[in-house]
Design an enzyme around this catalytic site. Structure first.
Site, PDB file in Angstrom:
ATOM      1  CG  ASN A  49      -0.434  -0.015   2.444  1.00  0.00           C
ATOM      2  OD1 ASN A  49       0.165   1.251   3.255  1.00  0.00           O
ATOM      3  ND2 ASN A  49      -0.442  -1.213   3.254  1.00  0.00           N
TER       4      ASN A  49
ATOM      5  CE  LYS B 184       7.347 -12.979 -14.295  1.00  0.00           C
ATOM      6  NZ  LYS B 184       7.490 -12.787 -15.258  1.00  0.00           N
TER       7      LYS B 184
ATOM      8  N   PRO C 142      -3.347 -11.385  10.999  1.00  0.00           N
ATOM      9  CG  PRO C 142      -1.069 -11.465  12.122  1.00  0.00           C
ATOM     10  CD  PRO C 142      -1.567 -11.888  10.099  1.00  0.00           C
TER      11      PRO C 142
ATOM     12  CB  ILE D 293       0.669  -6.217  14.668  1.00  0.00           C
ATOM     13  CG1 ILE D 293       0.804  -6.944  13.268  1.00  0.00           C
ATOM     14  CG2 ILE D 293       1.690  -6.107  15.061  1.00  0.00           C
ATOM     15  CD1 ILE D 293       1.696  -6.038  12.187  1.00  0.00           C
TER      16      ILE D 293
ATOM     17  CG  PHE E 240      -1.429   5.493  14.538  1.00  0.00           C
ATOM     18  CD1 PHE E 240      -0.731   6.182  15.065  1.00  0.00           C
ATOM     19  CD2 PHE E 240      -1.430   6.836  13.486  1.00  0.00           C
ATOM     20  CE1 PHE E 240      -0.091   6.965  15.448  1.00  0.00           C
ATOM     21  CE2 PHE E 240      -0.519   8.212  13.465  1.00  0.00           C
ATOM     22  CZ  PHE E 240      -0.164   8.467  14.647  1.00  0.00           C
TER      23      PHE E 240
ATOM     24  CE  LYS F 222      -7.607  -2.356  14.810  1.00  0.00           C
ATOM     25  NZ  LYS F 222      -6.810  -3.125  13.789  1.00  0.00           N
TER      26      LYS F 222
HETATM   27  O1  C5P Z   1      -7.549  -1.612  11.384  1.00  0.00           O
HETATM   28  P1  C5P Z   1      -6.653  -1.181  10.783  1.00  0.00           P
HETATM   29  O2  C5P Z   1      -5.787  -1.417  10.166  1.00  0.00           O
HETATM   30  O3  C5P Z   1      -7.749  -0.591  10.295  1.00  0.00           O
HETATM   31  O4  C5P Z   1      -6.196  -0.496  12.079  1.00  0.00           O
HETATM   32  C1  C5P Z   1      -5.098   0.775  12.002  1.00  0.00           C
HETATM   33  C2  C5P Z   1      -4.497  -0.006  13.243  1.00  0.00           C
HETATM   34  O5  C5P Z   1      -3.671  -1.289  13.722  1.00  0.00           O
HETATM   35  C3  C5P Z   1      -2.638   0.598  13.070  1.00  0.00           C
HETATM   36  O6  C5P Z   1      -2.174   0.854  14.580  1.00  0.00           O
HETATM   37  C4  C5P Z   1      -2.367  -0.822  12.418  1.00  0.00           C
HETATM   38  O7  C5P Z   1      -1.210  -0.413  13.069  1.00  0.00           O
HETATM   39  C5  C5P Z   1      -3.013  -1.192  13.178  1.00  0.00           C
HETATM   40  N1  C5P Z   1      -2.946  -2.861  12.725  1.00  0.00           N
HETATM   41  C6  C5P Z   1      -2.125  -4.538  13.029  1.00  0.00           C
HETATM   42  N2  C5P Z   1      -2.416  -4.772  11.913  1.00  0.00           N
HETATM   43  C7  C5P Z   1      -3.072  -5.453  11.709  1.00  0.00           C
HETATM   44  C8  C5P Z   1      -4.155  -3.770  11.095  1.00  0.00           C
HETATM   45  C9  C5P Z   1      -3.826  -3.280  11.900  1.00  0.00           C
HETATM   46  O8  C5P Z   1      -1.499  -3.645  14.442  1.00  0.00           O
HETATM   47  N3  C5P Z   1      -3.087  -6.817  10.734  1.00  0.00           N
END
Ligand code: C5P
Length: 406
Positions: A213, A292, A310, A312, A332, A350
């Protein structure tokens, strides 16, 4: 940014070939808003002229304690009383030994000895040949200077003017500048360990393709820098980005969300604060091909199946230490609309005490941003500013929310 606005730095040069870097350093300090008064030893003037340093600092250079320009003829007193810090760069082995013994037979050492020790910090950027640096006398002197209250800025490593390679080079001007800026930041996170994730992740489809992204990593890198400036030990788990590692920050490079999770799970037990700024891919290809995936000319497109990555942040936030309040977790949310509603919901989902919202498309790749902080007490806006400025504000907001915060 004017990170040194209002600061008056006395820049002391001693004899060493690294004096050529002091010219660049002087410019860099001034560019950040500092005023710089240069003081040079006789030996320094063998390497670079006072004229050069005067032109760059826009002030006459001092080199003698008998300088009659000072009405009271006390340059050592006057120069040290107006300084916010004295920075010796380069600091030769000989000058370090002189400082250590309280020598004062020329203006620069005399001024260092005469400085009000509690209010005028002394910063030292050593520069010397690798054998001189490694010598027990030098190392002993360094330790004693630090014990006497000086801040030792360390040395670089690499090719030396003498033709040898090793430790002892003076740090580069941009490194010294970062150290001086950091020195003046309040030490709100002294003794804390901070873990930060930053950047995108890369989810492989096959050995040459993948899904990622547009996250640049800049916000997370700024937070890592700001936390280090605030006195924390910082580990930065970075997805694939082409950004320089902030000074003093330990960096772990990862590619995929799974790699990032593993690094965080390993590092989190030592951390007091976890800031998840990474834009982690929500899904990854269910099966990354070893080879590939080839176009076969039939016009048929491959079908990709995905599995969810997952989370994180949620993982770390559910750990025993986070639940017990020993690990403060910050998430965030990069949204395109309805920031407040999404950030509030995400904070609950979260399970983190603080959620920071920003408008993704408005900030990805940019050097500035605006943040919305959401916690149990409500919301707080940090208006549009550079990411570094916002990161410093966020660090202070985090420090304020820590258990046992003053
Ligand atoms: O669920 P979303 O991606 O919108 O959440 C954003 C927050 O969760 C950010 O702090 C991002 O670093 C964290 N995040 C994460 N692991 C993921 C998805 C998001 O730590 N798989």
């Amino acid at each position: 940014m004017n990170d040194l606005a209002g600061k008056h730095i006395v820049l002391g040069l001693t004899g060493g070939i690294a004096c050529y870097k002091a010219a660049e350093l002087c410019r860099a300090l001034i560019k950040e808003g500092a005023t710089v008064q240069v003081v040079m030893t006789e030996a320094a003037a063998q390497f670079i002229t006072p004229v050069t340093m005067q032109a760059l600092s826009n002030r006459p250079v001092y080199g003698s304690q008998w300088d009659a320009r000072e009405p009271n003829n006390m340059a050592h007193i006057n120069l040290s009383r107006e300084a916010d810090a004295i920075l010796i760069a380069p600091c030769s082995a000989d000058f370090m030994s002189k400082l250590l013994h309280g020598g004062a037979d020329e203006l620069l050492s005399l001024m260092c000895l005469a400085r009000p020790i509690d209010t005028v910090p002394l910063l030292i950027a050593p520069a010397m040949n690798r054998e001189m640096w490694a010598h027990p006398a030098t190392q002993r002197n360094l330790m004693q200077l630090a014990a006497d209250g000086a801040t030792i800025l360390g040395v670089g490593s690499g090719f030396q003017a003498c033709g040898e390679t090793g430790d002892g080079r003076m740090l580069e001007p941009d490194e010294l500048l970062a150290d001086v800026i950091a020195f003046f930041q309040p030490k709100l996170l002294a003794g804390k360990q901070v873990l930060v994730t930053a950047g995108p992740t890369f989810e492989a489809i096959d050995p040459v393709r993948g899904i990622t992204n547009r996250s640049s990593g800049k916000m997370g890198f700024a937070i890592a820098r700001a936390a280090h400036e605030a006195g924390a030990q910082v580990t930065l788990v970075a997805g694939p980005v082409a950004l320089a590692t902030p000074r003093g920050v330990q960096r772990i490079d990862v590619q995929s969300a799974i790699d990032m999770l593993q690094a965080c799970v390993e590092q989190a037990p030592a951390a007091n604060i976890f800031v998840a700024t990474a834009a982690v891919a929500d899904w990854r290809p269910a099966q990354a091909s070893d080879q590939k995936i080839k176009k076969d000319g039939s016009g048929q497109t491959p079908t990709l199946a995905f599995v969810e990555n997952p989370d994180i942040l949620a993982n770390v936030a559910q750990s025993g230490r986070a639940q017990a309040g020993d690990l403060f977790c910050v998430g965030f949310a990069a949204e395109s609309h309805d920031l407040l509603a999404h950030a509030t919901a995400k904070r609950a989902r979260k399970g983190v005490p603080l959620l920071v919202g920003n408008i993704g498309p408005a900030t990805f790749g940019k050097d500035d941003n605006a943040l919305l902080l959401v916690d149990a007490d409500g919301t707080q806006e940090l208006p549009h500013a550079s990411k570094l400025h916002l990161a410093r504000q966020l660090v202070s907001e985090i420090a304020r929310r820590l258990p046992n915060a003053p």
